[in-house]
Design a protein around this motif. Structure first.
Motif, mmCIF file in Angstrom:
data_model
loop_
_atom_site.group_PDB
_atom_site.id
_atom_site.type_symbol
_atom_site.label_atom_id
_atom_site.label_comp_id
_atom_site.label_asym_id
_atom_site.label_seq_id
_atom_site.Cartn_x
_atom_site.Cartn_y
_atom_site.Cartn_z
ATOM 1 N N ILE A 133 0.840 -1.205 0.000
ATOM 2 C CA ILE A 133 0.000 0.000 0.000
ATOM 3 C C ILE A 133 0.872 1.250 0.000
ATOM 4 N N ALA A 134 1.948 1.231 0.755
ATOM 5 C CA ALA A 134 2.875 2.371 0.771
ATOM 6 C C ALA A 134 3.490 2.583 -0.609
ATOM 7 N N MET A 135 3.802 1.486 -1.296
ATOM 8 C CA MET A 135 4.352 1.595 -2.648
ATOM 9 C C MET A 135 3.327 2.206 -3.607
ATOM 10 N N VAL A 136 2.060 1.807 -3.474
ATOM 11 C CA VAL A 136 1.004 2.360 -4.325
ATOM 12 C C VAL A 136 0.850 3.854 -4.047
ATOM 13 N N ASP A 137 0.903 4.241 -2.765
ATOM 14 C CA ASP A 137 0.828 5.666 -2.422
ATOM 15 C C ASP A 137 1.992 6.440 -3.046
ATOM 16 N N ALA A 138 3.182 5.851 -3.000
ATOM 17 C CA ALA A 138 4.353 6.504 -3.596
ATOM 18 C C ALA A 138 4.187 6.646 -5.109
ATOM 19 N N LEU A 139 3.625 5.638 -5.763
ATOM 20 C CA LEU A 139 3.361 5.719 -7.206
ATOM 21 C C LEU A 139 2.353 6.827 -7.510
ATOM 22 N N ALA A 140 1.336 6.951 -6.666
ATOM 23 C CA ALA A 140 0.340 7.996 -6.870
ATOM 24 C C ALA A 140 0.980 9.381 -6.763
ATOM 25 N N VAL A 141 1.864 9.554 -5.796
ATOM 26 C CA VAL A 141 2.548 10.834 -5.624
ATOM 27 C C VAL A 141 3.433 11.125 -6.835
ATOM 28 N N GLN A 142 4.157 10.116 -7.318
ATOM 29 C CA GLN A 142 5.006 10.298 -8.506
ATOM 30 C C GLN A 142 4.163 10.661 -9.736
ATOM 31 N N LEU A 143 3.011 10.025 -9.864
ATOM 32 C CA LEU A 143 2.125 10.311 -10.985
ATOM 33 C C LEU A 143 1.649 11.766 -10.935
ATOM 34 N N ILE A 144 1.282 12.226 -9.771
ATOM 35 C CA ILE A 144 0.822 13.608 -9.623
ATOM 36 C C ILE A 144 1.963 14.570 -9.944
ATOM 37 N N GLN A 145 3.174 14.266 -9.498
ATOM 38 C CA GLN A 145 4.319 15.144 -9.756
ATOM 39 C C GLN A 145 4.650 15.212 -11.241
ATOM 40 N N ARG A 146 4.520 14.114 -11.948
ATOM 41 C CA ARG A 146 4.786 14.108 -13.394
ATOM 42 C C ARG A 146 3.762 14.930 -14.159
ATOM 43 N N GLU A 147 2.511 14.884 -13.692
ATOM 44 C CA GLU A 147 1.457 15.615 -14.383
ATOM 45 C C GLU A 147 1.575 17.112 -14.192
ATOM 46 N N VAL A 148 2.174 17.513 -13.101
ATOM 47 C CA VAL A 148 2.297 18.957 -12.844
ATOM 48 C C VAL A 148 3.480 19.457 -13.580
#
Length: 96
Positions: free
Chosen positions: A81-96
């Motif tokens: 779950i922590a890894m999925v949260d980290a992926l979500a954060v990376q995805l948001i950072q790439r989109e910005v």
């Protein structure tokens, strides 16, 4: 002779005006077509981004449910779950 020159000049000016208007109309239509293409691309990118977020959310929910059912590998599930949260954060950072 003057009348002929005036008539021809008037005729040529009208033709030039019609060509100018037709040229503007063509440019406007091309601009609309380009705008429509860009709009479609933006929508496709947005949909793809939303799908990624939905997939990550579903994965996180699945892992949470698995953790609740299995109870044995709770640490592994928390790590996933922590890894999925980290992926979500990376995805948001790439989109910005």
């Amino acid at each position: 002779m003057r009348e002929i020159v005036v008539c021809e000049t008037t005729f040529l000016l009208e033709q030039q005006h019609c060509l100018f208007i037709r040229d503007l109309a063509n440019k406007f239509e091309k601009g609309l077509a380009i705008d429509a293409k860009l709009s479609k691309k933006a929508i496709i990118k947005e949909v793809a981004s939303l799908r990624k977020h939905v997939y990550l959310k579903n994965l996180k929910m699945s892992l949470s449910l698995k953790g609740n059912v299995a109870r044995r590998n709770k640490d592994d599930v928390k790590e996933a779950i922590a890894m999925v949260d980290a992926l979500a954060v990376q995805l948001i950072q790439r989109e910005v």
